[in-house]
Design a protein around this motif. Structure first.
Motif, mmCIF file in Angstrom:
data_model
loop_
_atom_site.group_PDB
_atom_site.id
_atom_site.type_symbol
_atom_site.label_atom_id
_atom_site.label_comp_id
_atom_site.label_asym_id
_atom_site.label_seq_id
_atom_site.Cartn_x
_atom_site.Cartn_y
_atom_site.Cartn_z
ATOM 1 N N GLY A 1 57.863 63.052 43.500
ATOM 2 C CA GLY A 1 57.430 61.664 43.508
ATOM 3 C C GLY A 1 56.349 61.448 42.470
ATOM 4 O O GLY A 1 56.339 62.083 41.419
ATOM 5 N N LEU B 1 49.794 59.818 42.618
ATOM 6 C CA LEU B 1 49.544 59.554 44.041
ATOM 7 C C LEU B 1 48.985 60.803 44.714
ATOM 8 O O LEU B 1 48.049 60.726 45.522
ATOM 9 C CB LEU B 1 50.832 59.108 44.724
ATOM 10 N N LEU C 1 48.896 57.639 54.596
ATOM 11 C CA LEU C 1 50.132 57.602 53.815
ATOM 12 C C LEU C 1 51.102 56.648 54.503
ATOM 13 O O LEU C 1 51.479 56.867 55.659
ATOM 14 C CB LEU C 1 50.753 58.999 53.725
ATOM 15 N N THR D 1 60.367 59.147 53.318
ATOM 16 C CA THR D 1 59.821 59.261 51.958
ATOM 17 C C THR D 1 58.879 60.458 51.807
ATOM 18 O O THR D 1 58.070 60.503 50.886
ATOM 19 C CB THR D 1 59.087 57.962 51.562
ATOM 20 N N LYS E 1 56.337 61.534 53.672
ATOM 21 C CA LYS E 1 54.923 61.381 54.054
ATOM 22 C C LYS E 1 54.474 62.560 54.911
ATOM 23 O O LYS E 1 53.401 63.133 54.674
ATOM 24 C CB LYS E 1 54.721 60.072 54.814
ATOM 25 N N GLU F 1 47.573 54.940 50.736
ATOM 26 C CA GLU F 1 48.455 55.271 49.623
ATOM 27 C C GLU F 1 49.898 55.033 50.067
ATOM 28 O O GLU F 1 50.318 55.535 51.117
ATOM 29 C CB GLU F 1 48.292 56.723 49.182
ATOM 30 N N VAL G 1 53.800 55.607 49.721
ATOM 31 C CA VAL G 1 54.783 56.561 49.188
ATOM 32 C C VAL G 1 56.118 55.831 49.076
ATOM 33 O O VAL G 1 56.697 55.423 50.091
ATOM 34 C CB VAL G 1 54.916 57.795 50.099
#
Length: 382
Positions: free
Chosen positions: A82, A86, A102, A108, A110, A241, A243
């Motif tokens: 990814g 990040l 997250l 995704t 996390k 953040e 993701v």
């Protein structure tokens, strides 16, 4: 037809992993990589309580190639596919007094990222709270051995530490999964530990102060937004953040191929899944996820999350289908069979959306590609 190879008998001696364990913890699976990074990391700047420097933690998560370990060369592979920036921001957040939150769509990675960060920073990824409607304050903070409590009253011996208590006491990272599945008043247990770095233990007339290295990594699915929104007080104590799903097709193909291959290897299975088959799988998932085909056609998106994690699950199931029912070679038909369980979860209309994708997009490509033709013929399994 290729002769199917017999699966070796599962014995502790034959297993490459931990006997009797389906999935190794990150700190165990990547122990050699972590040791090699620690060796290279000697003398580097690192926050108090951290086992590795922020640079080494980043290298562990995104990979840095070959390093010299105590027992030979070790390849530190990429684990999170990814946005590397990040990951950098996430690591720096954990050096501050704020927690890391997250957020993103289901699947995704996390949870995987929180596990990797916990393993690299504190050497332990097991101090975890799984959020749900039934999660209580006692499960997060501490409970009591009631036999000892009745016999001796409140005392250290009767106290049973929860994940939060242990993380603060040991100076480790606490992982709080699906935090927004918990009632708001339960979530707010984290306010004092994150702001004042203390946990009140009134039964013992004591305050637990966190050791250096303590912090919190939370995860939350955007699809749960509105279920139990976080209070403003708690939000202020986290850096958020997001993701996002993978959009780089080549990167997603590499990730799906590697993860499917790894899972089959863990079970000792020899299955052939060609790169072209994986590309077809990832292409279909990305198009359905985006609601648009490569040619520009609009697609009615299914309501279920067609994430990379789901693509890996379909690839794995298709491989197992080929192993147990076929000739150990994964075909587009194997993929089609197992896409239904991914696309159809909540909304019955999702099956029609998937069929429409086959009728319009897959059918057109079937005239130009043998692989897509086999995929289209397999629509009968939907």
């Amino acid at each position: 037809m290729t002769k199917r190879k017999k699966k070796p008998e599962a014995t502790p001696e034959a297993d490459s992993g931990v006997p009797g364990v389906q999935r190794e913890l990150a700190e165990a699976r990547y122990a050699r990589e972590l040791a090699a990074l620690a060796k290279r990391d000697e003398g580097a700047r690192r926050p108090t309580g951290w086992l590795l420097s922020p640079r080494a933690v980043l290298d562990f998560v995104v990979g840095c190639g070959a390093l010299e370990g105590s027992d030979g060369e070790v390849s530190v592979e990429r684990k999170f596919f990814g946005d590397d920036s990040l990951v950098e921001r996430a690591i720096i957040t954990l050096t501050t007094s704020r927690g890391l939150m997250l957020v993103g769509e289901p699947g995704t990675a996390k949870t995987m990222l929180s596990e990797l960060l916990s393993a690299a920073i504190g050497g332990a990824s097991t101090l975890t709270i799984q959020g749900s409607a039934g999660t209580t304050e006692d499960q997060i903070k501490y409970g009591w051995n009631y036999a000892l409590l009745l016999d001796r009253g409140p005392c250290d011996e009767a106290l049973v530490p929860g994940a939060l208590y242990s993380a603060m006491q040991r100076g480790r990272l606490l992982r709080f999964e699906e935090i927004t599945r918990c009632p708001a008043e339960v979530q707010d247990v984290l306010v004092s530990p994150l702001s004042d770095r203390i946990l009140q233990v009134p039964e013992l007339d004591r305050v637990l102060q966190s050791a250096p290295g303590f912090n919190v990594i939370g995860t939350a699915n955007t699809r749960d937004r509105g279920v139990n929104d976080m209070s403003a007080a708690l939000k202020r104590r986290f850096n958020f953040e997001t993701v996002y799903p993978l959009s780089d097709r080549a990167l997603e193909i590499e990730l799906v191929r590697r993860e499917v291959t790894r899972r089959l290897a863990d079970d000792g299975l020899e299955v052939r899944i060609d790169e072209a088959v994986i590309e077809l799988l990832v292409t279909a998932f990305q198009e359905l996820r985006a609601g648009e085909a490569d040619e520009g056609d609009r697609i009615d998106r299914p309501s279920s999350a067609l994430s990379t994690a789901e693509a890996i699950a379909v690839g794995t199931s298709a491989s197992l289908h080929a192993y147990y029912y076929g000739d150990s070679v994964v075909t587009p038909a194997d993929l089609a069979r197992h896409m239904v369980g991914t696309a159809l979860k909540d909304d019955p209309e999702d099956l029609e959306r998937l069929r429409d994708y086959f009728s319009r997009i897959v059918r057109r490509r079937a005239d130009e590609s043998e692989l897509w033709r086999a995929f289209f013929v397999a629509r009968k399994h939907l």
